[in-house]
Write a protein that holds these residues in place. Structure first.
Motif, short mmCIF file in Angstrom:
data_model
loop_
_atom_site.label_atom_id
_atom_site.label_comp_id
_atom_site.label_asym_id
_atom_site.label_seq_id
_atom_site.Cartn_x
_atom_site.Cartn_y
_atom_site.Cartn_z
N UNK A 1 0.82 -1.20 0.00
CA UNK A 1 0.00 0.00 0.00
C UNK A 1 0.86 1.26 0.00
N UNK A 2 0.43 2.23 -0.78
CA UNK A 2 1.07 3.53 -0.80
C UNK A 2 0.00 4.61 -0.80
N UNK A 3 0.39 5.81 -1.23
CA UNK A 3 -0.54 6.93 -1.27
C UNK A 3 -0.51 7.59 -2.64
N UNK A 4 -1.67 8.10 -3.05
CA UNK A 4 -1.75 8.87 -4.29
C UNK A 4 -2.25 10.27 -3.94
N UNK A 5 -1.54 11.27 -4.39
CA UNK A 5 -1.88 12.65 -4.06
C UNK A 5 -2.14 13.48 -5.30
N UNK A 6 -2.97 14.51 -5.15
CA UNK A 6 -3.26 15.43 -6.24
C UNK A 6 -2.96 16.85 -5.80
N UNK A 7 -2.18 17.55 -6.60
CA UNK A 7 -1.88 18.97 -6.37
C UNK A 7 -2.27 19.75 -7.62
N UNK A 8 -2.61 21.03 -7.43
CA UNK A 8 -2.93 21.88 -8.57
C UNK A 8 -1.89 22.99 -8.71
N UNK A 9 -1.61 23.29 -9.97
CA UNK A 9 -0.70 24.39 -10.30
C UNK A 9 -1.54 25.52 -10.87
N UNK A 10 -1.41 26.71 -10.26
CA UNK A 10 -2.24 27.86 -10.65
C UNK A 10 -1.42 28.87 -11.45
N UNK A 11 -2.13 29.63 -12.25
CA UNK A 11 -1.47 30.64 -13.08
C UNK A 11 -1.43 32.00 -12.44
N UNK A 12 -2.41 32.86 -12.78
CA UNK A 12 -2.40 34.24 -12.30
C UNK A 12 -2.76 34.35 -10.83
N UNK A 13 -3.65 33.47 -10.34
CA UNK A 13 -4.04 33.50 -8.93
C UNK A 13 -4.66 32.16 -8.56
N UNK A 14 -5.22 32.07 -7.36
CA UNK A 14 -5.76 30.81 -6.87
C UNK A 14 -6.99 30.33 -7.64
N UNK A 15 -7.62 31.23 -8.38
CA UNK A 15 -8.81 30.85 -9.14
C UNK A 15 -8.47 30.44 -10.57
N UNK A 16 -7.17 30.25 -10.86
CA UNK A 16 -6.73 29.97 -12.23
C UNK A 16 -5.91 28.68 -12.30
N UNK A 17 -6.54 27.51 -12.07
CA UNK A 17 -5.80 26.25 -12.19
C UNK A 17 -5.47 25.93 -13.64
N UNK A 18 -4.22 25.60 -13.90
CA UNK A 18 -3.85 25.28 -15.29
C UNK A 18 -3.26 23.87 -15.42
N UNK A 19 -2.78 23.30 -14.30
CA UNK A 19 -2.19 21.96 -14.35
C UNK A 19 -2.57 21.17 -13.09
N UNK A 20 -2.62 19.85 -13.25
CA UNK A 20 -2.84 18.96 -12.11
C UNK A 20 -1.67 17.98 -12.04
#
Length: 253
Positions: A207-226
């Motif tokens: 067993x391990x762990x899977x995590x998700x992070x988001x990469x934002x552009x201009x500000x926190x309301x601008x997700x461009x990558x996961x």
């Protein structure tokens, strides 16, 4: 002597029955109003079932925000308690994370705010003693805008990933990030902590762990990558793999 032995046996059976009833009563309170989570596993390694629970105290009546959250393990008539940070919707998972043959405890708590980030905790209760295993660190990345309405992300040990962000051209020009496709100055992207951390079976490693992070552009309301990352515990968390996926832009007004 036989009557005395019979009496002792009867008392033992009644005690076990009452203990079983108490455990069953615990389970009937499972997840009451989102402030209580309970499960039964052996997490101390003594081959006996323990009661693992997360309890939270709402900020006020009817509030979903829990101002106090506590993880506890009931084992052999004693309780080990660990205070956790305040937040929303605590989640509890039990599995062997560090591959020592004894189940560990993973708790995630949704942090306050609109970005749906989480606080995460992993513990071992081996031999009735609590020890924090910690959780995987953020994926080691460098992320920045490039000329020509592009964004680049470099995960340590992997080839750079470049994506087109021209769909956000109007917004980025208005914010002064670009001027006619040229960067006004070097600008890094915003890399969030984890928004999700869950169990994952890692082939050949348990067993391990899977995590998700988001990469934002201009500000926190601008997700461009996961960023989706898989981790395995071996004297500390080791990154097994990490993948990057673009996030579709909202309608650019």
């Amino acid at each position: 002597m036989k009557m005395l032995d019979l009496l002792k046996y009867t008392v033992l059976v009644i005690s076990l029955f009452l203990s079983y009833q108490a455990v069953e009563a615990h389970d009937k309170n499972f997840q009451v109003d989102g402030t209580y989570i309970s499960t039964k596993r052996d997490v101390t390694g003594d081959k006996k079932i323990d009661i693992i629970q997360v309890q939270g105290l709402p900020y006020e009546e009817g509030s979903k925000f829990l101002k106090k959250i506590e993880l506890s393990v009931e084992s052999n008539r004693s309780t080990i308690s660990v205070p956790l940070e305040a937040g929303y919707n605590p989640d509890l998972k039990v599995t062997d994370l560090n591959n020592d043959g004894i189940k560990d405890v993973l708790v995630t708590v949704l942090m306050e705010g609109k970005d749906r980030l989480i606080s995460s905790y992993a513990f071992t209760f081996k031999d009735g003693k609590v020890k924090e295993l910690e959780v995987p660190p953020s994926v080691p990345v460098m992320a920045q805008f490039l000329d020509g309405y592009k964004a680049e992300i470099i995960i340590e040990g992997q080839k750079p990933v470049v994506i087109d962000v021209i769909s956000r051209k109007q917004t980025y020009e208005a914010l002064g990030i670009y001027r006619n496709g040229k960067l006004n100055e070097p600008t890094e992207l915003l890399v969030d902590p984890y928004s999700s951390l869950d169990l994952k079976t890692v082939l050949g490693k348990g067993k391990g762990l899977i995590g998700i992070q988001h990469v934002k552009g201009s500000d926190e309301s601008d997700p461009i990558l996961e960023i989706k990352s898989v981790w395995n515990y071996n004297n500390g968390w080791q990154l097994v793999k990490a993948q990057v996926k673009p996030v579709k832009a909202k309608n650019n007004k």
